[in-house]
Design a protein around this motif. Structure first.
Motif, mmCIF file in Angstrom:
data_model
loop_
_atom_site.group_PDB
_atom_site.id
_atom_site.type_symbol
_atom_site.label_atom_id
_atom_site.label_comp_id
_atom_site.label_asym_id
_atom_site.label_seq_id
_atom_site.Cartn_x
_atom_site.Cartn_y
_atom_site.Cartn_z
ATOM 1 N N GLY A 1 0.769 -1.187 -0.022
ATOM 2 C CA GLY A 1 0.020 -0.002 0.075
ATOM 3 C C GLY A 1 0.775 1.343 -0.003
ATOM 4 N N ARG A 2 2.291 1.127 -0.041
ATOM 5 C CA ARG A 2 3.053 2.399 -0.075
ATOM 6 C C ARG A 2 3.640 2.683 -1.307
ATOM 7 N NH1 ARG A 2 4.935 4.115 5.120
ATOM 8 N NH2 ARG A 2 3.618 3.417 6.568
ATOM 9 N N LYS A 3 3.966 3.761 -1.634
ATOM 10 C CA LYS A 3 4.472 3.739 -3.142
ATOM 11 C C LYS A 3 5.980 3.686 -3.341
ATOM 12 C CE LYS A 3 4.709 7.716 -6.746
ATOM 13 N NZ LYS A 3 3.877 8.356 -7.527
ATOM 14 N N VAL A 4 6.277 2.967 -4.103
ATOM 15 C CA VAL A 4 7.734 2.297 -4.335
ATOM 16 C C VAL A 4 8.521 3.032 -5.489
ATOM 17 C CG1 VAL A 4 7.344 0.099 -5.209
ATOM 18 C CG2 VAL A 4 9.597 0.743 -3.900
ATOM 19 N N ALA A 5 7.649 3.311 -6.492
ATOM 20 C CA ALA A 5 8.158 3.739 -7.863
ATOM 21 C C ALA A 5 7.039 4.567 -8.519
ATOM 22 C CB ALA A 5 8.522 2.484 -8.641
ATOM 23 N N GLY A 6 7.549 5.506 -9.413
ATOM 24 C CA GLY A 6 6.671 6.304 -10.110
ATOM 25 C C GLY A 6 7.261 6.304 -11.595
ATOM 26 N N LEU A 7 6.315 6.323 -12.306
ATOM 27 C CA LEU A 7 6.389 6.627 -13.965
ATOM 28 C C LEU A 7 6.196 7.854 -14.505
ATOM 29 C CD1 LEU A 7 4.930 3.096 -14.716
ATOM 30 C CD2 LEU A 7 7.227 3.840 -14.073
ATOM 31 N N LEU A 8 6.938 8.670 -15.447
ATOM 32 C CA LEU A 8 6.295 9.939 -15.904
ATOM 33 C C LEU A 8 6.723 9.552 -17.262
ATOM 34 C CD1 LEU A 8 5.464 12.685 -15.200
ATOM 35 C CD2 LEU A 8 7.602 13.402 -15.196
ATOM 36 N N SER A 9 5.548 9.631 -18.397
ATOM 37 C CA SER A 9 5.945 9.575 -19.528
ATOM 38 C C SER A 9 5.759 10.887 -20.306
ATOM 39 C CB SER A 9 4.919 8.426 -20.403
ATOM 40 O OG SER A 9 5.208 7.434 -19.538
#
Ligand code: BTN
Length: 331
Positions: free
Chosen positions: A188-196
């Motif tokens: 439930g915790r953010k571990v990675a993010g993506l930005l295209s």
């Protein structure tokens, strides 16, 4: 392609020779510099943490490598077809996405990867900052030039989410989840993010840049205080540090395979794989779309990446942007 930098050239040669010695003469011929200059480069590599043995009349050999993201390290044994054929490593940069866009405009090839030890202005979605301290995490951008139509480009974000999820799932005990549209969660915790980011014209795409940030070894105290969502890192979840180099190689291999499959067969396998990491299908959720709050049961994702929701009246809603959260007690 330009001649590799001396450091990269030495490491490439060492890696191609395995445990064998490489003579000082061979290194100076390779680099086109004096034996003293070779010695200086060896000294600089040792300062970075490389253990290099030097034996008079035999030369040098590489014993152990530190956890660096230098291109020659990532490329050693990478064996991808497109992704990472060209890798640009930067010790510090504002944002790997900005650098990748710049390279794209200078004509860099499909699959070029830009990777940095730290970002001074790491970009998150919706103009937010992405915390990018040196030496702990992964910050990379992949430049793609796919022969697809501009409106299909969001599919590539889902492709990168699957690649990151697979790379995380390879760590024993970790079960990543994707959060629509493009976050990765552990517990439930953010571990990675993506930005295209994309540049296109009506008839086609010039380039797409897939930016990937993964919290690998960040400790609790290194997260910014004002985080919007609870965050975590692989280290916090596994209890041990993770090799950034091994993780990056794994990620590039998954990206390469998925990209080849996508170009050959289209979005369907990616969509199915993505849904395998998406645990909200069939659940009742609320979606905060800024202007309005929607509620319904998740059906899945559409061809263009829209979230499909069935509302209480049985109508199917297509949602292009918003913040999804499960309704407590909902089915
Ligand atoms: C988000 O979840 O808000 C997206 C974060 C994306 C961060 C990565 S790190 C590498 C690349 N370079 C950037 O400036 N941003 C992306």
């Amino acid at each position: 392609m330009d001649r590799p930098a001396p450091r990269e050239a030495i490491l490439q040669l060492f890696h191609s020779r395995g445990r064998e010695f490489v003579s000082g003469a061979e290194l100076s011929a390779l680099l086109g510099v004096s034996r003293t200059a070779v010695w200086k480069q060896i000294g600089a590599l040792r300062e970075l943490g490389y253990a290099i043995e030097a034996v008079p009349s035999r030369g040098y050999r590489l014993l152990t490598t530190p956890d660096t993201l230098i291109a020659a390290e990532l490329q050693a044994g990478l064996e991808t077809r497109v992704i990472g054929r060209e890798i640009v490593f930067l010790t510090s940069t504002d944002s790997t996405n900005l650098r990748a866009v710049e390279l794209a405009e200078q004509g860099a090839a499909d699959g070029t990867v830009v990777i940095a030890e730290e970002q001074t202005q790491g970009k998150g979605r919706l103009g937010r900052r992405w915390a990018s301290p040196p030496g702990v995490n992964l910050y990379l951008s992949v430049l793609l030039r796919p022969p697809i139509l501009p409106w299909d480009a969001p599919q590539l974000t889902f492709l990168s989410a699957v690649a990151v999820a697979r790379a995380i799932a390879a760590e024993p005990g970790l079960q990543p989840e994707v959060k629509w549209p493009n976050d990765l969660l552990l517990g439930g915790r953010k571990v990675a993010g993506l930005l295209s980011e994309m540049r296109s014209e009506t008839e086609g795409i010039h380039h797409v840049v897939l930016g990937v940030g993964v919290n690998l070894n960040m400790t609790a105290g290194q997260f910014p205080a004002e985080l919007r969502y609870p965050a975590t890192s692989l280290r916090l979840e596994t209890g041990h540090p993770v090799s950034r180099r091994d993780f990056a190689r794994r990620l590039l291999r998954h990206l390469d395979r998925l990209y080849a499959e996508y170009l050959e067969t289209g979005f369907e396998p990616v969509r199915r794989a993505w849904e395998g990491f998406f645990h909200l299908a069939g659940r009742e959720v609320e979606v905060d779309c800024q202007q309005r709050l929607l509620r319904g049961t998740v059906i899945g994702i559409a061809e263009d990446g829209a979230l499909l929701l069935r509302d209480a009246a049985g109508h199917c809603e297509r949602i292009l942007a918003g913040d999804v959260r499960p309704v407590k007690g909902g089915e």
